[in-house]
Design an enzyme around this catalytic site. Structure first.
Site, PDB file in Angstrom:
ATOM      1  N   LYS A   1      82.514 -75.153   6.101  1.00 15.56           N
ATOM      2  CA  LYS A   1      82.513 -75.382   7.546  1.00 15.56           C
ATOM      3  C   LYS A   1      82.760 -76.873   7.789  1.00 15.56           C
ATOM      4  O   LYS A   1      82.059 -77.713   7.206  1.00 15.56           O
ATOM      5  CB  LYS A   1      81.155 -75.010   8.142  1.00 15.56           C
ATOM      6  CG  LYS A   1      80.910 -73.516   8.206  1.00 15.56           C
ATOM      7  CD  LYS A   1      79.745 -73.232   9.110  1.00 15.56           C
ATOM      8  CE  LYS A   1      79.426 -71.765   9.250  1.00 15.56           C
ATOM      9  NZ  LYS A   1      80.221 -70.775   8.584  1.00 15.56           N
TER      10      LYS A   1
ATOM     11  N   ASP B   1      86.304 -72.470   7.337  1.00 24.19           N
ATOM     12  CA  ASP B   1      85.746 -71.545   8.331  1.00 24.19           C
ATOM     13  C   ASP B   1      86.069 -72.049   9.733  1.00 24.19           C
ATOM     14  O   ASP B   1      86.230 -73.250   9.939  1.00 24.19           O
ATOM     15  CB  ASP B   1      84.210 -71.507   8.229  1.00 24.19           C
ATOM     16  CG  ASP B   1      83.722 -70.754   6.999  1.00 24.19           C
ATOM     17  OD1 ASP B   1      84.527 -70.113   6.315  1.00 24.19           O
ATOM     18  OD2 ASP B   1      82.500 -70.827   6.739  1.00 24.19           O
ATOM     19  N   MET B   2      86.084 -71.129  10.690  1.00 17.44           N
ATOM     20  CA  MET B   2      86.206 -71.559  12.086  1.00 17.44           C
ATOM     21  C   MET B   2      84.838 -71.411  12.744  1.00 17.44           C
ATOM     22  O   MET B   2      84.215 -70.362  12.651  1.00 17.44           O
ATOM     23  CB  MET B   2      87.245 -70.716  12.834  1.00 17.44           C
ATOM     24  CG  MET B   2      87.546 -71.259  14.213  1.00 17.44           C
ATOM     25  SD  MET B   2      88.111 -72.986  14.209  1.00 17.44           S
ATOM     26  CE  MET B   2      89.836 -72.788  13.725  1.00 17.44           C
TER      27      MET B   2
ATOM     28  N   ARG C   1      92.949 -66.549   7.594  1.00 16.34           N
ATOM     29  CA  ARG C   1      91.951 -65.467   7.594  1.00 16.34           C
ATOM     30  C   ARG C   1      91.729 -65.066   9.050  1.00 16.34           C
ATOM     31  O   ARG C   1      91.347 -65.908   9.868  1.00 16.34           O
ATOM     32  CB  ARG C   1      90.640 -65.993   7.006  1.00 16.34           C
ATOM     33  CG  ARG C   1      89.467 -65.044   7.183  1.00 16.34           C
ATOM     34  CD  ARG C   1      88.134 -65.791   7.121  1.00 16.34           C
ATOM     35  NE  ARG C   1      87.908 -66.410   5.839  1.00 16.34           N
ATOM     36  CZ  ARG C   1      86.975 -67.365   5.639  1.00 16.34           C
ATOM     37  NH1 ARG C   1      86.221 -67.804   6.633  1.00 16.34           N
ATOM     38  NH2 ARG C   1      86.802 -67.892   4.457  1.00 16.34           N
TER      39      ARG C   1
HETATM   40  C1  LIG Z   1      85.300 -62.791   4.876  1.00 15.34           C
HETATM   41  C2  LIG Z   1      84.806 -63.117   6.248  1.00 15.34           C
HETATM   42  C3  LIG Z   1      84.841 -64.424   6.695  1.00 15.34           C
HETATM   43  C4  LIG Z   1      84.395 -64.737   7.988  1.00 15.34           C
HETATM   44  N1  LIG Z   1      84.546 -66.005   8.458  1.00 15.34           N
HETATM   45  C5  LIG Z   1      84.284 -66.273   9.757  1.00 15.34           C
HETATM   46  C6  LIG Z   1      84.587 -67.539  10.329  1.00 15.34           C
HETATM   47  O1  LIG Z   1      85.080 -68.449   9.668  1.00 15.34           O
HETATM   48  N2  LIG Z   1      84.307 -67.736  11.646  1.00 15.34           N
HETATM   49  C7  LIG Z   1      83.778 -66.738  12.434  1.00 15.34           C
HETATM   50  O2  LIG Z   1      83.589 -66.954  13.642  1.00 15.34           O
HETATM   51  N3  LIG Z   1      83.463 -65.543  11.910  1.00 15.34           N
HETATM   52  C8  LIG Z   1      83.696 -65.273  10.596  1.00 15.34           C
HETATM   53  N4  LIG Z   1      83.413 -64.044  10.095  1.00 15.34           N
HETATM   54  C9  LIG Z   1      82.589 -63.084  10.895  1.00 15.34           C
HETATM   55  C10 LIG Z   1      83.465 -62.302  11.876  1.00 15.34           C
HETATM   56  O3  LIG Z   1      83.916 -63.132  12.918  1.00 15.34           O
HETATM   57  C11 LIG Z   1      82.676 -61.133  12.507  1.00 15.34           C
HETATM   58  O4  LIG Z   1      81.589 -61.644  13.235  1.00 15.34           O
HETATM   59  C12 LIG Z   1      82.148 -60.119  11.506  1.00 15.34           C
HETATM   60  O5  LIG Z   1      83.049 -59.903  10.473  1.00 15.34           O
HETATM   61  C13 LIG Z   1      81.871 -58.775  12.211  1.00 15.34           C
HETATM   62  O6  LIG Z   1      83.056 -58.267  12.749  1.00 15.34           O
HETATM   63  P1  LIG Z   1      83.907 -57.077  12.082  1.00 15.34           P
HETATM   64  O7  LIG Z   1      85.314 -57.508  11.993  1.00 15.34           O
HETATM   65  O8  LIG Z   1      83.308 -56.692  10.800  1.00 15.34           O
HETATM   66  O9  LIG Z   1      83.897 -55.910  13.135  1.00 15.34           O
HETATM   67  P2  LIG Z   1      82.770 -55.217  14.008  1.00 15.34           P
HETATM   68  O10 LIG Z   1      83.507 -54.407  15.019  1.00 15.34           O
HETATM   69  O11 LIG Z   1      81.782 -56.209  14.488  1.00 15.34           O
HETATM   70  O12 LIG Z   1      82.070 -54.283  12.979  1.00 15.34           O
HETATM   71  C14 LIG Z   1      82.684 -53.113  12.469  1.00 15.34           C
HETATM   72  C15 LIG Z   1      81.652 -52.318  11.691  1.00 15.34           C
HETATM   73  O13 LIG Z   1      81.307 -53.049  10.512  1.00 15.34           O
HETATM   74  C16 LIG Z   1      79.926 -52.943  10.255  1.00 15.34           C
HETATM   75  N5  LIG Z   1      79.323 -54.273  10.381  1.00 15.34           N
HETATM   76  C17 LIG Z   1      79.848 -55.373  10.956  1.00 15.34           C
HETATM   77  N6  LIG Z   1      79.016 -56.418  10.863  1.00 15.34           N
HETATM   78  C18 LIG Z   1      77.914 -55.947  10.236  1.00 15.34           C
HETATM   79  C19 LIG Z   1      76.694 -56.535   9.832  1.00 15.34           C
HETATM   80  N7  LIG Z   1      76.417 -57.802  10.079  1.00 15.34           N
HETATM   81  N8  LIG Z   1      75.789 -55.747   9.199  1.00 15.34           N
HETATM   82  C20 LIG Z   1      76.046 -54.457   8.934  1.00 15.34           C
HETATM   83  N9  LIG Z   1      77.189 -53.853   9.289  1.00 15.34           N
HETATM   84  C21 LIG Z   1      78.100 -54.577   9.919  1.00 15.34           C
HETATM   85  C22 LIG Z   1      79.359 -51.996  11.288  1.00 15.34           C
HETATM   86  O14 LIG Z   1      79.402 -50.694  10.765  1.00 15.34           O
HETATM   87  C23 LIG Z   1      80.316 -52.130  12.436  1.00 15.34           C
HETATM   88  O15 LIG Z   1      80.360 -50.996  13.254  1.00 15.34           O
HETATM   89  C24 LIG Z   1      83.855 -63.706   8.815  1.00 15.34           C
HETATM   90  C25 LIG Z   1      83.829 -62.387   8.353  1.00 15.34           C
HETATM   91  C26 LIG Z   1      84.299 -62.077   7.111  1.00 15.34           C
HETATM   92  C27 LIG Z   1      84.291 -60.653   6.662  1.00 15.34           C
END
Ligand SMILES: Cc1cc2nc3c(=O)[nH]c(=O)nc-3n(C[C@H](O)[C@H](O)[C@H](O)COP(=O)(O)OP(=O)(O)OC[C@H]3O[C@@H](n4cnc5c(N)ncnc54)[C@H](O)[C@@H]3O)c2cc1C
Length: 309
Positions: free
Chosen positions: A98, A132-133, A182
């Protein structure tokens, strides 16, 4: 955005709650579902045990918004050491940092120099650094850091958030550079002036941004897309798009967080898809943990259940 999500994201920035929560053993127990431990050795151990399943990894030490120059230096030294340890262990484990951990709030130039030290060491070790963002005020300085680092090497990538209106333009501006990007949905509390308030709009934008980055004219040398989501229907739609459009394997990887959708992670790996799992570790887990709870309110009940005997 649900009320629960808003409340949890607002709580994530509270110093009082952070100090209280980190002392409580039931909170620490529920955090362990999402991180293998607080030490880098715990993360390296988890990476080693995922490797036989053909799951590669990304390591990130929790922490953000450092307030002292010596802290930023310590974080930089820590990651330099991690790059050496990964090389010595023969792992395919990248790092993710970050900007505010590297001192962005204190001194932009120092933050860039710290990033550059990491990127140079990663290049020497045949590794890769993700940026990261963080929340929306950091998007411009983070893009600037990325562009400067990318002008020296292709071994650096940046996260962009599908919930921000501006991301479509940012993607277009990065494509000519051959950028490693990403795409995530976005984890912070953002106002409707900058981010789509409706989840369905975020999901639609996510698909649009990824398909744009997978298009033949976006595939420049150095470019790679990380499809970073646990949204399985969305990931499957993108996988179908990839097959239909004969996108080469080298153009993308799926990415998920440690401990989330483990079954689906195993399925993707078994199906021969390239997958990286991001493993977090460290003592400063409170804001990050609250963001994980906010993503899935059912996690709050999981956390509360840990309080029961
Ligand atoms: C590799 C990676 C790097 C990331 N880097 C950043 C970044 O640099 N900046 C940033 O702002 N965000 C980052 N994120 C977080 C991202 O922005 C989301 O907040 C997070 O991934 C949840 O969104 P989703 O795409 O999984 O979809 P969602 O629609 O939120 O979730 C889809 C499904 O996935 C499952 N799920 C999602 N989250 C969870 C959880 N916490 N616990 C259990 N089940 C869950 C649930 O079943 C949910 O219904 C990152 C995520 C990943 C995977």
């Amino acid at each position: 955005m649900s009320v629960m999500r808003k409340v949890l994201l607002a709580m994530s920035t509270s110093t009082f709650l952070r100090e209280q929560a980190t002392k409580r053993s039931f909170v620490r127990k529920s955090v362990s579902a999402f991180m293998p431990g607080e030490k880098v050795e715990d993360a390296l151990g988890a990476a080693t045990s995922l490797a036989p399943q053909r799951i590669n990894t990304i390591l990130t030490r929790l922490g953000e918004g450092v307030t002292r120059l010596d802290e930023a230096e310590r974080v930089t030294q820590h990651y330099l050491d991690v790059l050496d340890k990964v090389k010595a262990a023969g792992l395919d484990a990248q790092i993710s940092v970050k900007p505010t951990q590297l001192g962005l709030d204190l001194d932009k130039e120092l933050c860039y120099r710290n990033l550059q030290r990491l990127v140079d060491r990663a290049a020497e070790r045949g590794n890769f650094v993700w940026i990261d963002m963080e929340s929306s005020p950091y998007v411009d300085p983070t893009l600037e850091l990325y562009r400067r680092a990318r002008s020296r090497t292709a071994r650096v990538g940046i996260a962009l958030q599908a919930y921000l209106y501006r991301t479509e333009k940012d993607v277009e501006s990065l494509i000519p550079l051959g950028a490693a990007i990403r795409i995530v949905k976005g984890a912070y509390l953002e106002p409707p002036e900058v981010a789509f308030p409706k989840k369905s709009d975020v999901d639609a934008n996510y698909f649009k941004l990824c398909t744009r980055l997978l298009a033949a004219d976006a595939r420049k040398p150095g470019a790679i897309l990380h499809i970073a989501t646990h949204d399985i229907p969305l990931a499957d739609r993108l996988a179908a798009y990839i097959t239909q459009n004969k996108v080469p394997e080298s153009a993308y990887e799926f990415a998920m967080l440690y401990g989330i959708q483990r079954g689906q992670q195993a399925r993707l790996a078994r199906d021969g898809k390239r997958l990286r799992v991001l493993i977090s570790y460290g003592e400063y887990w409170f804001p990050w943990y609250m963001r994980r709870l906010a993503e899935r309110p059912a996690n709050v009940w999981f956390a509360l259940r840990q309080m029961l005997p």
